[in-house]
Scaffold this active site. Sequence first.
Site, PDB file in Angstrom:
ATOM      1  N   HIS A  27       0.827  -1.211   0.000  1.00  0.00           N
ATOM      2  CA  HIS A  27       0.000   0.000   0.000  1.00  0.00           C
ATOM      3  C   HIS A  27       0.862   1.262   0.000  1.00  0.00           C
ATOM      4  CE1 HIS A  27      -2.698   2.895   2.324  1.00  0.00           C
ATOM      5  NE2 HIS A  27      -3.342   2.669   1.197  1.00  0.00           N
ATOM      6  N   ARG A  28       0.793   2.018  -1.082  1.00  0.00           N
ATOM      7  CA  ARG A  28       1.658   3.200  -1.289  1.00  0.00           C
ATOM      8  C   ARG A  28       3.135   2.772  -1.250  1.00  0.00           C
ATOM      9  NH1 ARG A  28      -1.244   7.340   3.101  1.00  0.00           N
ATOM     10  NH2 ARG A  28      -3.339   6.475   2.856  1.00  0.00           N
ATOM     11  N   GLU A  32      -0.029  -0.901  -4.708  1.00  0.00           N
ATOM     12  CA  GLU A  32      -1.153   0.041  -4.783  1.00  0.00           C
ATOM     13  C   GLU A  32      -0.577   1.431  -4.649  1.00  0.00           C
ATOM     14  OE1 GLU A  32      -4.330   2.748  -3.159  1.00  0.00           O
ATOM     15  OE2 GLU A  32      -2.315   2.349  -2.429  1.00  0.00           O
ATOM     16  N   ASP A  44      -1.398   5.970  -5.549  1.00  0.00           N
ATOM     17  CA  ASP A  44      -2.433   6.990  -5.762  1.00  0.00           C
ATOM     18  C   ASP A  44      -2.012   7.981  -6.836  1.00  0.00           C
ATOM     19  OD1 ASP A  44      -3.939   6.156  -3.252  1.00  0.00           O
ATOM     20  OD2 ASP A  44      -1.990   6.698  -2.418  1.00  0.00           O
ATOM     21  N   HIS A  99      -0.650  10.737  -2.403  1.00  0.00           N
ATOM     22  CA  HIS A  99      -1.928  10.389  -1.783  1.00  0.00           C
ATOM     23  C   HIS A  99      -2.827  11.590  -1.520  1.00  0.00           C
ATOM     24  CE1 HIS A  99      -4.705   9.608   1.568  1.00  0.00           C
ATOM     25  NE2 HIS A  99      -4.854   8.430   0.983  1.00  0.00           N
ATOM     26  N   GLU A 142      -4.891   3.889  -7.910  1.00  0.00           N
ATOM     27  CA  GLU A 142      -6.096   4.512  -7.355  1.00  0.00           C
ATOM     28  C   GLU A 142      -6.184   5.949  -7.857  1.00  0.00           C
ATOM     29  OE1 GLU A 142      -6.454   4.929  -3.054  1.00  0.00           O
ATOM     30  OE2 GLU A 142      -8.218   6.180  -3.403  1.00  0.00           O
ATOM     31  N   LYS A 152      -7.382   9.439  -7.472  1.00  0.00           N
ATOM     32  CA  LYS A 152      -7.852  10.216  -6.312  1.00  0.00           C
ATOM     33  C   LYS A 152      -8.750  11.352  -6.778  1.00  0.00           C
ATOM     34  CE  LYS A 152      -6.198   8.585  -2.434  1.00  0.00           C
ATOM     35  NZ  LYS A 152      -7.217   7.896  -1.654  1.00  0.00           N
ATOM     36  N   ASP A 163       0.317  -1.982   4.343  1.00  0.00           N
ATOM     37  CA  ASP A 163       1.518  -1.159   4.546  1.00  0.00           C
ATOM     38  C   ASP A 163       2.714  -2.035   4.911  1.00  0.00           C
ATOM     39  OD1 ASP A 163      -0.098   1.111   4.320  1.00  0.00           O
ATOM     40  OD2 ASP A 163      -0.355   1.321   6.491  1.00  0.00           O
TER      41      ASP A 163
HETATM   42  O1  G3P Z   1      -6.663   1.631  -2.496  1.00  0.00           O
HETATM   43  C1  G3P Z   1      -6.771   1.316  -1.161  1.00  0.00           C
HETATM   44  C2  G3P Z   1      -6.496   2.487  -0.262  1.00  0.00           C
HETATM   45  O2  G3P Z   1      -5.317   3.108  -0.694  1.00  0.00           O
HETATM   46  C3  G3P Z   1      -7.606   3.476  -0.247  1.00  0.00           C
HETATM   47  O3  G3P Z   1      -7.454   4.475   0.720  1.00  0.00           O
HETATM   48  O4  G3P Z   1      -6.777   6.681   1.521  1.00  0.00           O
HETATM   49  O5  G3P Z   1      -5.157   4.807   1.644  1.00  0.00           O
HETATM   50  O6  G3P Z   1      -5.732   5.824  -0.553  1.00  0.00           O
HETATM   51  P1  G3P Z   1      -6.225   5.478   0.832  1.00  0.00           P
HETATM   52 MG    MG Z   2      -4.810   4.566  -2.109  1.00  0.00          MG
END
Ligand code: G3P
Ligand code: MG
Length: 245
Positions: free
Chosen positions: A8-9, A35, A37, A50, A110, A112, A230
Site C-alpha cells: 500500500h503506497r 497500490e 495513488d 496520496h 487509485e 484520487k 503497509d
Molecule cells: O486503495 C486502497 C487504499 O489506498 C484506499 O485508501 O486513503 O489509503 O488511498 P487510501
Molecule cells: Mg490509495
Amino acid sequence: MSTKIFAHRGASKYAPENTMAAFRLAELMQADGIETDVQLTKDQVPVIIHDESINRTTNKRGLVRNLTYDELRQADAGAWFSRDYAGEQIISLDDFLKWIKPTSMLLNLELKTNKYPYQGIERIVLDLLDLHAMKDRTMISSFNADTIRRIADLDPIIDTGFLTSRRPRQLFALMEDMGAKALHPKFRLLNKKLIQECLQHNVPIRVYTVNQPVYILRALEAGCDVIISDVPDRALELKKGYITS
Ligand code: G3P
Ligand code: MG
C-alpha cells in the site's frame, strides 16, 4: 486461488509512502503488486501522491492541482519520514510505469478524484498505460463512481475496482451500473455475508488497508483476491504460514 499481497503506497510502513524508496522496498520484499495513488498537476501531469496537498508528505506547501510538475519536483518527499530518505521526490506516473514494467509486479492505480474530479484524468492515465503496455497488469480503482464509469466506458476490458469504506445500499447493482469488476472494501467491512455475496456475483475482493495479523489472517481465510497492506513483508509471512498450516 491464492491471495496476492499488494504494498500500500509501496512498503509505506518502512519508507516514505509513494516514493521510489517505498516501491523498491516492496519489490525487495517480493510483494505481488503495488497500490498507489494518482493525482493531476496544474500542467496535467499525472503524479504519484496520496493527498490533494503536498503539505503532509513534503517540505513544501500547496495543492497538487495548483502546482506544475517542475514545481512539485522541487519538494523533498522523504525527509518528513526520516532524514535517511531526504532527497526522495514526487514522481510522475510515467516514470513509475517505466520502473515497474520490467518487474513482475501487478499494479493498482487509485485515481484520487473524490475531492477534485481532475477532469480528463481517466483518459490521460489510460493513454499512459497503453504507451507502456501495462493495461493487462493494472487494476484501476476509485472511491468516485463517476471515475469508474468513465474508465469502463473508455476501456471496457481494463480491470476496475470500486473502493468503499462503508456498505452502500444496492452495492452490487451500483457496481454493475458503474462497470466495476471488483470490490475494494475497507477491511472492517469484510464479513461472511459480504464474502458470500461477492462469490455469488463473481466479484473479486481486494481488501485495504490490512496491517494487523488478526485482520490479515481473516482476509486470508476469507479467500480475498488481494490484501493491500503497509506491511507486505508481514502479510507475505502470514500467508506462508497459512498455506503450510
Ligand atoms: O486503495 C486502497 C487504499 O489506498 C484506499 O485508501 O486513503 O489509503 O488511498 P487510501
Ligand atoms: Mg490509495
